[in-house]
Design an enzyme around this catalytic site. Sequence first.
Site, mmCIF file in Angstrom:
data_model
loop_
_atom_site.group_PDB
_atom_site.id
_atom_site.type_symbol
_atom_site.label_atom_id
_atom_site.label_comp_id
_atom_site.label_asym_id
_atom_site.label_seq_id
_atom_site.Cartn_x
_atom_site.Cartn_y
_atom_site.Cartn_z
ATOM 1 N N ALA A 1 -11.899 -6.006 -0.998
ATOM 2 C CA ALA A 1 -11.078 -7.143 -0.687
ATOM 3 C C ALA A 1 -9.691 -6.660 0.120
ATOM 4 O O ALA A 1 -9.216 -5.687 0.030
ATOM 5 C CB ALA A 1 -10.508 -7.651 -2.195
ATOM 6 N N ALA B 1 -9.802 -2.780 -3.283
ATOM 7 C CA ALA B 1 -8.903 -3.192 -2.313
ATOM 8 C C ALA B 1 -9.410 -2.195 -0.977
ATOM 9 O O ALA B 1 -9.472 -1.103 -1.195
ATOM 10 C CB ALA B 1 -7.473 -2.835 -2.824
ATOM 11 N N CYS B 2 -9.423 -2.882 -0.081
ATOM 12 C CA CYS B 2 -9.777 -2.297 1.373
ATOM 13 C C CYS B 2 -8.813 -1.033 1.819
ATOM 14 O O CYS B 2 -9.477 -0.075 2.152
ATOM 15 C CB CYS B 2 -10.005 -3.342 2.390
ATOM 16 S SG CYS B 2 -10.553 -2.646 3.855
ATOM 17 N N PHE B 3 -7.709 -1.339 1.679
ATOM 18 C CA PHE B 3 -6.533 -0.367 2.199
ATOM 19 C C PHE B 3 -6.380 0.586 1.409
ATOM 20 O O PHE B 3 -5.616 1.605 1.505
ATOM 21 C CB PHE B 3 -5.422 -1.253 2.621
ATOM 22 C CG PHE B 3 -5.271 -1.545 3.940
ATOM 23 C CD1 PHE B 3 -4.464 -0.866 4.741
ATOM 24 C CD2 PHE B 3 -5.929 -2.537 4.410
ATOM 25 C CE1 PHE B 3 -4.155 -1.333 6.271
ATOM 26 C CE2 PHE B 3 -5.963 -3.304 5.851
ATOM 27 C CZ PHE B 3 -5.185 -2.417 6.616
#
Length: 273
Positions: free
Chosen positions: A81, A146-148
């Site tokens: 996400a 979370a993607c980052f």
Amino acid sequence: MNRWRYIEDDKQDGGWNMAVDEALLRTCERDASFVPTLRLYGWKRPTLSIGYSQPVEAEIDLERCREKKVDWVRRPTGGRALLHMEELTYSMVGPVTHPLFSGGLKATFSVISQALLQGLVELNIGDAHINREKQYGTTRQERSPACFASLNHCEITVRERKLIGSAQRRTQQAFLQHGSVLIATDHDLFHSLLIYRDGVAVNESLAKLKASTTTLNEIAGSAVAFEAVRDAFHMGMTAHFDGAWTTAGLTAAERDLAEHLLERSRTIAGTVG
């Protein structure tokens, strides 16, 4: 001489953004005359994009999204996400037989990352680097929704903090790579939309995300306008990919396909605006 197309968009709805990227990929798959296309765009409202195979109910708090008026959409690419707010998003679509993109997923990531560095040079950011291997957040125990929260191959860092995250999808005929250049972000809002095993995991993941991510505003020490970032990446990326560039919009067929994909996605997307 190589031929290229550039599509310049303003800030759009999340569903439309993803529908257009997928429409370009599908068109490239079936059209042998498709010209490699760079598209730069933004987001009208805060929108959570979910990776292609990411489990929504297990990792995303949809009730919280509704409360905070955050839309959510499914990406045509993988990964985890990402909350899109103040950012420039790029997408590159082209045939996998193109000489610059025929070396496979990692080689294509590397080629496009070099072009992204040129965009940062146009913004007078000269200390950016291309990550050459996964470095954090990649084990099952460290995995975050979370993607980052992870740093992957060929993503862009500044002062060892992630600034540009990307995802790619390849088919037998075509590829789509798109990614986010963070102008500003709200880590606390983002993390409030995710589901974690326990409170300790939430706190640890949030602290790690804040420590390992940066934004253009933070680097510059002041607010950077979306239009300035878009112009810089247009100049840098088109200069890096040598050849004849044409600025053009979607074809009628691409627009029709994007509208069809958008209508289909409305049965699962969480538009609240």
